[in-house]
Design a protein around this motif. Structure first.
Motif, PDB file in Angstrom:
ATOM      1  N   GLU A 139       0.840  -1.191   0.000  1.00  0.00           N
ATOM      2  CA  GLU A 139       0.000   0.000   0.000  1.00  0.00           C
ATOM      3  C   GLU A 139       0.881   1.249   0.000  1.00  0.00           C
ATOM      4  N   ASP A 140       0.778   2.109   1.039  1.00  0.00           N
ATOM      5  CA  ASP A 140       1.577   3.339   1.036  1.00  0.00           C
ATOM      6  C   ASP A 140       2.861   3.206   1.845  1.00  0.00           C
ATOM      7  N   MET A 141       3.263   1.954   2.133  1.00  0.00           N
ATOM      8  CA  MET A 141       4.480   1.729   2.927  1.00  0.00           C
ATOM      9  C   MET A 141       5.594   1.149   2.072  1.00  0.00           C
ATOM     10  N   ARG A 142       6.811   1.561   2.386  1.00  0.00           N
ATOM     11  CA  ARG A 142       7.991   1.058   1.681  1.00  0.00           C
ATOM     12  C   ARG A 142       9.076   0.784   2.715  1.00  0.00           C
ATOM     13  N   LEU A 143       9.667  -0.398   2.649  1.00  0.00           N
ATOM     14  CA  LEU A 143      10.714  -0.795   3.602  1.00  0.00           C
ATOM     15  C   LEU A 143      11.972  -1.161   2.830  1.00  0.00           C
ATOM     16  N   ASP A 144      13.054  -0.484   3.159  1.00  0.00           N
ATOM     17  CA  ASP A 144      14.355  -0.737   2.539  1.00  0.00           C
ATOM     18  C   ASP A 144      15.235  -1.430   3.570  1.00  0.00           C
ATOM     19  N   LYS A 149      15.464   1.669   6.476  1.00  0.00           N
ATOM     20  CA  LYS A 149      14.546   2.806   6.525  1.00  0.00           C
ATOM     21  C   LYS A 149      13.146   2.368   6.096  1.00  0.00           C
ATOM     22  N   VAL A 150      12.150   3.030   6.698  1.00  0.00           N
ATOM     23  CA  VAL A 150      10.746   2.771   6.377  1.00  0.00           C
ATOM     24  C   VAL A 150      10.079   4.096   6.034  1.00  0.00           C
ATOM     25  N   PHE A 151       9.261   4.074   4.996  1.00  0.00           N
ATOM     26  CA  PHE A 151       8.526   5.271   4.596  1.00  0.00           C
ATOM     27  C   PHE A 151       7.041   4.930   4.490  1.00  0.00           C
ATOM     28  N   ARG A 152       6.206   5.873   4.918  1.00  0.00           N
ATOM     29  CA  ARG A 152       4.766   5.729   4.731  1.00  0.00           C
ATOM     30  C   ARG A 152       4.221   7.026   4.173  1.00  0.00           C
ATOM     31  N   GLY A 153       3.579   6.916   3.028  1.00  0.00           N
ATOM     32  CA  GLY A 153       3.079   8.113   2.364  1.00  0.00           C
ATOM     33  C   GLY A 153       4.181   9.082   2.009  1.00  0.00           C
ATOM     34  N   GLY A 154       5.366   8.538   1.736  1.00  0.00           N
ATOM     35  CA  GLY A 154       6.498   9.366   1.352  1.00  0.00           C
ATOM     36  C   GLY A 154       7.270   9.967   2.508  1.00  0.00           C
ATOM     37  N   GLN A 155       6.803   9.770   3.735  1.00  0.00           N
ATOM     38  CA  GLN A 155       7.478  10.327   4.905  1.00  0.00           C
ATOM     39  C   GLN A 155       8.168   9.207   5.688  1.00  0.00           C
ATOM     40  N   GLU A 156       9.371   9.499   6.157  1.00  0.00           N
ATOM     41  CA  GLU A 156      10.119   8.474   6.875  1.00  0.00           C
ATOM     42  C   GLU A 156       9.507   8.189   8.237  1.00  0.00           C
ATOM     43  N   ARG A 158      10.284   6.424  11.878  1.00  0.00           N
ATOM     44  CA  ARG A 158      11.380   5.989  12.738  1.00  0.00           C
ATOM     45  C   ARG A 158      10.958   4.753  13.532  1.00  0.00           C
ATOM     46  N   LEU A 159      11.674   3.653  13.329  1.00  0.00           N
ATOM     47  CA  LEU A 159      11.367   2.414  14.027  1.00  0.00           C
ATOM     48  C   LEU A 159      12.588   1.896  14.771  1.00  0.00           C
ATOM     49  N   GLY A 160      12.354   1.283  15.924  1.00  0.00           N
ATOM     50  CA  GLY A 160      13.420   0.579  16.622  1.00  0.00           C
ATOM     51  C   GLY A 160      13.721  -0.719  15.892  1.00  0.00           C
ATOM     52  N   PRO A 161      14.835  -1.369  16.206  1.00  0.00           N
ATOM     53  CA  PRO A 161      15.225  -2.590  15.498  1.00  0.00           C
ATOM     54  C   PRO A 161      14.201  -3.715  15.600  1.00  0.00           C
ATOM     55  N   THR A 162      13.559  -3.866  16.754  1.00  0.00           N
ATOM     56  CA  THR A 162      12.567  -4.934  16.896  1.00  0.00           C
ATOM     57  C   THR A 162      11.323  -4.629  16.076  1.00  0.00           C
ATOM     58  N   GLU A 163      10.852  -3.382  16.113  1.00  0.00           N
ATOM     59  CA  GLU A 163       9.682  -3.004  15.313  1.00  0.00           C
ATOM     60  C   GLU A 163       9.975  -3.138  13.825  1.00  0.00           C
ATOM     61  N   PHE A 164      11.218  -2.829  13.439  1.00  0.00           N
ATOM     62  CA  PHE A 164      11.608  -2.966  12.038  1.00  0.00           C
ATOM     63  C   PHE A 164      11.520  -4.423  11.595  1.00  0.00           C
ATOM     64  N   ARG A 207       2.544   0.227  15.747  1.00  0.00           N
ATOM     65  CA  ARG A 207       1.316   0.925  15.326  1.00  0.00           C
ATOM     66  C   ARG A 207       1.447   2.437  15.522  1.00  0.00           C
ATOM     67  N   LYS A 208       1.940   2.837  16.679  1.00  0.00           N
ATOM     68  CA  LYS A 208       2.082   4.261  16.977  1.00  0.00           C
ATOM     69  C   LYS A 208       3.000   4.941  15.971  1.00  0.00           C
ATOM     70  N   ALA A 209       4.116   4.274  15.643  1.00  0.00           N
ATOM     71  CA  ALA A 209       5.068   4.854  14.689  1.00  0.00           C
ATOM     72  C   ALA A 209       4.468   4.951  13.295  1.00  0.00           C
ATOM     73  N   LEU A 210       3.758   3.913  12.867  1.00  0.00           N
ATOM     74  CA  LEU A 210       3.192   3.905  11.513  1.00  0.00           C
ATOM     75  C   LEU A 210       2.076   4.934  11.353  1.00  0.00           C
TER      76      LEU A 210
END
Length: 230
Positions: A139-144, A149-156, A158-164, A207-210
């Motif tokens: 959908e609107d999420m991209r994970l590199d 790095k994670v982007f949602r709707g074009g905006q970065e 910030r996730l911790g290593p476990t959430e990533f 969830r909070k980060a996304l």
């Protein structure tokens, strides 16, 4: 706390020497190895461990490899797991039968371990793309996974290593429901004891980060089962 990011390989082989050769080479190549000696144990291990790829011998006790393959490919939750069939059967009709039953690849014994490892990595690009540095999108999420790095709707985001790692797991298999135990094995590792409530804490952080830049919650709670993306 160390975390498990290794791809999980299930080796189904009843010959001890073959199992140990595969275990040694897979471990040296950076895989997390799970073993099974017969078809019934293999089916149980699949449900417990959610492997990323299966190396499956045709001639195993109790339930044959070809039947294990057939059953796994009939189930929606296991259909996408790549299976490499290993067999002493070298006739074309046997290869065809194995592939038509659902095996993603077929190797005849004795095989080259180097070639087998190459084929494992090829199949892994499909089942665990983040482990080989591929870009994941949903959908609107991209994970590199290379730049972490994670982007949602074009905006970065910030996730911790476990959430990533949790998000990577979700984005590799969108809409698949993961139990808390499966997420613990996948993200934290089978050798570490972590309370299942820890999963809920990190899901809450994810969830909070996304949703930090707006947008709906993409993580779905399946009551009594676990979580999924979408």
């Amino acid at each position: 706390m160390a975390a498990s990011s290794k791809p999980v390989v299930l080796v189904v082989e009843d010959e001890t020497s073959q199992r140990e050769v595969l275990r040694y080479n897979l471990d040296a190549d950076g895989f997390d190895v799970v073993m099974a000696e017969d078809g019934e144990e293999a089916l149980l291990r699949v449900d417990e461990e959610s492997p990323d790829i299966i190396l499956l011998d045709w001639m195993i006790p109790l339930v044959s490899g070809i039947e294990v393959c057939r059953r796994l490919k009939l189930r929606s939750e296991t259909r996408a797991i790549p299976i490499i069939m290993l067999s002493a059967r070298s006739e074309e009709v046997d290869r065809v039968r194995g592939l038509e039953t659902g095996a993603d690849d077929y190797m005849v014994k004795p095989y080259s371990v180097i070639e087998l490892m190459a084929r494992v990595r090829t199949q892994l690009r499909r089942s665990r793309p983040s482990s080989v540095g591929e870009l994941l999108e949903y959908e609107d999420m991209r994970l590199d996974s290379e730049s972490h790095k994670v982007f949602r709707g074009g905006q970065e985001v910030r996730l911790g290593p476990t959430e990533f790692r949790i998000l990577s797991t979700f984005m590799e298999r969108p809409e698949r429901v993961w139990s808390r135990e499966q997420l613990l094995n996948r993200v934290w590792g089978r050798d570490l004891y972590v309370d299942t409530r820890t999963v809920d804490v990190h899901i809450g952080r994810l969830r909070k980060a996304l949703m930090s830049h707006g947008g709906a919650d993409p993580v779905r709670t399946v009551r009594g089962v676990g979580y999924s993306l979408g």
